[in-house]
Design an enzyme around this catalytic site. Structure first.
Site, PDB file in Angstrom:
ATOM      1  N   CYS A   1     -36.306  25.940 -23.157  1.00  0.00           N
ATOM      2  CA  CYS A   1     -36.798  26.051 -24.532  1.00  0.00           C
ATOM      3  C   CYS A   1     -36.809  24.708 -25.255  1.00  0.00           C
ATOM      4  CB  CYS A   1     -35.970  27.062 -25.314  1.00  0.00           C
ATOM      5  SG  CYS A   1     -36.021  28.733 -24.634  1.00  0.00           S
TER       6      CYS A   1
ATOM      7  N   HIS B   1     -37.588  25.581 -32.868  1.00  0.00           N
ATOM      8  CA  HIS B   1     -37.816  26.498 -31.761  1.00  0.00           C
ATOM      9  C   HIS B   1     -37.741  27.918 -32.301  1.00  0.00           C
ATOM     10  CE1 HIS B   1     -37.621  28.654 -28.076  1.00  0.00           C
ATOM     11  NE2 HIS B   1     -36.324  28.841 -28.085  1.00  0.00           N
TER      12      HIS B   1
ATOM     13  N   ASN C   1     -40.223  34.575 -28.605  1.00  0.00           N
ATOM     14  CA  ASN C   1     -39.735  33.318 -28.048  1.00  0.00           C
ATOM     15  C   ASN C   1     -40.664  32.895 -26.915  1.00  0.00           C
ATOM     16  OD1 ASN C   1     -38.376  31.241 -26.776  1.00  0.00           O
ATOM     17  ND2 ASN C   1     -36.367  32.226 -26.850  1.00  0.00           N
TER      18      ASN C   1
END
Length: 323
Positions: free
Chosen positions: A114, A250, A280
């Site tokens: 990520c 993020h 996500n």
């Protein structure tokens, strides 16, 4: 003379299929209310059968090139942040290079889960500052739907697919923190925490595997580390949270985003939030949010932006840039 890596174009791509939270109610012991309360996510995009990470990345790259008014052969390099490359090798970035018809330069992947796009941005900035490249296409693209255990309600409801891309170009600056372009970065990792977020497959197992996560521990580390890395990157150029126009974090969990903004003393109306619509998307989430924020008219030239992310590894970091 100071060289800065300045954003010249941006774009994104999302697969056509949208999966609303309600779809999970049909096969899992969960609900739209539970998913939204836990994560802030309402829907996510899922790649079609046969649609690969390099396909998504190519579409985002084409959008960024169009925004910049550039051709593929105007680029010197492509850096693709992804944990879901089409094949073990070659790098998915080389597939994007071929798809675009780019016949010069070089292309490679960066894998920091990520946090991948932050690491890719820092790498692109370093190449531009060193003179290795003048114009770099930086992409974050993922098909995390291919890593999901669809019986695990704690993970499968959280992730989606997508891609975002931006183009950095060398420009002369003054050396002051008022310059446009990448101003600083802060990168970190700690392999002792690898079991908190990982995929239980790979070359060693001969399987693709599924994503596994210790959600509470990842949450704790994220809240602690994201504000720290953002402050560290700001400190390097003599700036504070009060100078920031936009945090573009993020997009993993709305509670993490909110907690990080509070620790940075930045109000939520100065945070670009897209997690409700995308879920996500790992390395794709920051460039997706940057592109959406730009299209919405939130992000404007001269704005000071902080991007920060944490992912498996654990790996985390932040980049400060002026649009």
């Amino acid at each position: 003379m100071t060289i800065r890596a300045v954003v010249k174009g941006i774009g994104h791509y999302l697969p056509e299929r949208i999966v609303e939270n309600a779809e999970f109610e049909e096969r899992l012991n969960t609900s739209d209310e539970w998913i939204k309360a836990r994560s802030g996510i309402e829907r996510r995009h899922v790649a079609a059968e046969g649609q690969t990470t390099s396909d998504l990345a190519t579409r985002a790259a084409q959008a960024a090139l169009a925004d910049a008014g550039l051709r593929p052969d105007d680029l010197d390099a492509i850096i693709l942040a992804t944990s879901t490359a089409d094949l073990t090798f070659p790098a998915a970035a080389t597939m994007v290079q071929a798809n675009l018809g780019m016949t010069r330069g070089f292309a490679f992947d960066v894998q920091a889960v990520c946090a991948g796009f932050v690491f890719a941005l820092a790498n692109a900035n370093g190449m531009i500052l060193s003179g290795q490249a003048r114009r770099v296409l930086v992409i974050g693209a993922e098909t995390f739907s291919r890593l999901m255990d669809w019986a695990d309600r704690s993970t499968c409801v959280l992730f989606g697919d997508g891609a975002g891309a931006l183009i950095l170009e060398a420009e002369e600056g003054t050396g002051a923190n008022t310059d446009r372009g990448v101003l600083s970065s802060d990168l970190n990792s700690d392999g002792r925490h690898r079991d908190l977020l990982y995929v239980d497959g790979g070359v060693s197992t001969g399987t693709t595997g599924h994503l596994r996560m210790q959600g509470r521990e990842v949450f704790r580390h994220a809240v602690e580390k994201l504000a720290e890395t953002a402050h560290a990157a700001l400190d390097k150029v003599g700036l504070t949270g009060g100078d920031v126009n936009w945090i573009v974090p993020h997009q993993a969990n709305l509670r993490i985003i909110t907690a990080t903004a509070q620790r940075m003393q930045v109000p939520m109306d100065r945070v670009v939030v897209t997690v409700q619509d995308h879920g996500n998307t790992s390395a794709a989430s920051i460039p997706l949010a940057l592109s959406v924020g730009y299209q919405r008219g939130q992000i404007k030239q001269g704005d000071l932006i902080v991007t920060e992310a944490i992912g498996g590894g654990l790996a985390w970091g932040a980049v400060v840039l002026r649009w």
